[in-house]
Design an enzyme around this catalytic site. Structure first.
Site, mmCIF file in Angstrom:
data_model
loop_
_atom_site.group_PDB
_atom_site.id
_atom_site.type_symbol
_atom_site.label_atom_id
_atom_site.label_comp_id
_atom_site.label_asym_id
_atom_site.label_seq_id
_atom_site.Cartn_x
_atom_site.Cartn_y
_atom_site.Cartn_z
ATOM 1 C CB CYS A 3 -0.919 -0.013 1.217
ATOM 2 S SG CYS A 3 -1.826 1.524 1.446
ATOM 3 C CB CYS A 6 0.824 1.402 4.430
ATOM 4 S SG CYS A 6 -0.819 1.041 5.109
ATOM 5 C CG ASP A 29 -2.737 14.422 -5.143
ATOM 6 O OD1 ASP A 29 -3.691 13.754 -4.707
ATOM 7 O OD2 ASP A 29 -2.156 14.143 -6.221
ATOM 8 C CG HIS A 45 -4.509 -0.364 5.071
ATOM 9 N ND1 HIS A 45 -3.990 0.233 3.935
ATOM 10 C CD2 HIS A 45 -5.508 -1.175 4.634
ATOM 11 C CE1 HIS A 45 -4.645 -0.207 2.870
ATOM 12 N NE2 HIS A 45 -5.573 -1.066 3.265
ATOM 13 C CG HIS A 98 -7.034 9.020 -0.321
ATOM 14 N ND1 HIS A 98 -7.139 7.687 -0.628
ATOM 15 C CD2 HIS A 98 -7.342 9.692 -1.457
ATOM 16 C CE1 HIS A 98 -7.482 7.551 -1.896
ATOM 17 N NE2 HIS A 98 -7.626 8.755 -2.422
HETATM 18 P P1 5GP Z 1 -7.951 8.791 -5.546
HETATM 19 O O1 5GP Z 1 -7.881 8.752 -7.048
HETATM 20 O O2 5GP Z 1 -7.757 7.416 -4.948
HETATM 21 O O3 5GP Z 1 -9.139 9.506 -5.004
HETATM 22 O O4 5GP Z 1 -6.725 9.683 -5.082
HETATM 23 C C1 5GP Z 1 -5.429 9.214 -5.017
HETATM 24 C C2 5GP Z 1 -4.530 10.407 -5.079
HETATM 25 O O5 5GP Z 1 -3.232 10.015 -4.649
HETATM 26 C C3 5GP Z 1 -4.354 10.990 -6.491
HETATM 27 O O6 5GP Z 1 -4.771 12.345 -6.480
HETATM 28 C C4 5GP Z 1 -2.857 10.852 -6.768
HETATM 29 O O7 5GP Z 1 -2.328 11.960 -7.452
HETATM 30 C C5 5GP Z 1 -2.264 10.707 -5.384
HETATM 31 N N1 5GP Z 1 -1.069 9.903 -5.305
HETATM 32 C C6 5GP Z 1 -0.885 8.657 -5.823
HETATM 33 N N2 5GP Z 1 0.333 8.192 -5.503
HETATM 34 C C7 5GP Z 1 0.934 9.156 -4.764
HETATM 35 C C8 5GP Z 1 2.214 9.268 -4.140
HETATM 36 O O8 5GP Z 1 3.059 8.368 -4.184
HETATM 37 N N3 5GP Z 1 2.470 10.422 -3.462
HETATM 38 C C9 5GP Z 1 1.558 11.431 -3.377
HETATM 39 N N4 5GP Z 1 1.931 12.529 -2.685
HETATM 40 N N5 5GP Z 1 0.339 11.369 -3.949
HETATM 41 C C10 5GP Z 1 0.035 10.248 -4.632
HETATM 42 ZN ZN ZN Z 2 -2.453 1.503 3.574
#
Ligand code: 5GP
Ligand code: ZN
Length: 112
Positions: A3, A6, A29, A45, A98
């Site tokens: 994850c 995590c 983000d 988690h 999140h």
């Molecule tokens: P979801 O699409 O699940 O609602 O949002 C996931 C968010 O996590 C996305 O906006 C994506 O840009 C962000 N994200 C994915 N991987 C990483 C990472 O490794 N670091 C950071 N800071 N953001 C991430």
């Molecule tokens: Zn997690």
């Protein structure tokens, strides 16, 4: 468990943290969709909003306290948006609960 959030909590993947305490962490983000785009997550988690129940909901309440603190710190006095995508059809890409805190621009509704 594989994850990425995590791993961010554990410090195994770097992130630009804007807030951290015993139960939550907030970081910028990687692909910001607004001038301010912070992700606020529980350290524990939890896969998504669908897994919230009476045993773990306190951390969600705390996340909303933290959202208000960060919004003030970032000067989002005109308004901001907090979003949690839950499941495939909502576009959840990371399966660790999140909340997106976004601000600094105008938002459409329900998307954009
Ligand atoms: P979801 O699409 O699940 O609602 O949002 C996931 C968010 O996590 C996305 O906006 C994506 O840009 C962000 N994200 C994915 N991987 C990483 C990472 O490794 N670091 C950071 N800071 N953001 C991430
Ligand atoms: Zn997690």
């Amino acid at each position: 468990m594989d994850c990425i959030f995590c791993k961010i909590v554990a410090g195994e993947i770097p992130s630009a943290k804007v807030y951290e305490d015993d139960t939550v962490v907030a970081f910028n983000d990687l692909e910001p969709q607004a001038p301010v785009h912070v992700l606020i997550i529980p350290k524990q988690h939890i896969a998504s909003m669908a897994e919230i129940d009476e045993r773990n909901s306190a951390v969600v309440a705390h996340i909303f306290e933290v959202a208000a603190i960060i919004a003030k710190e970032k000067g989002l006095d005109d308004g901001f948006r907090v979003v949690s995508n839950c499941g495939e059809s909502a576009g959840q890409s990371v399966k660790h609960l999140h909340f997106h805190l976004m601000g600094g621009r105008e938002f459409g509704w329900p998307a954009g």
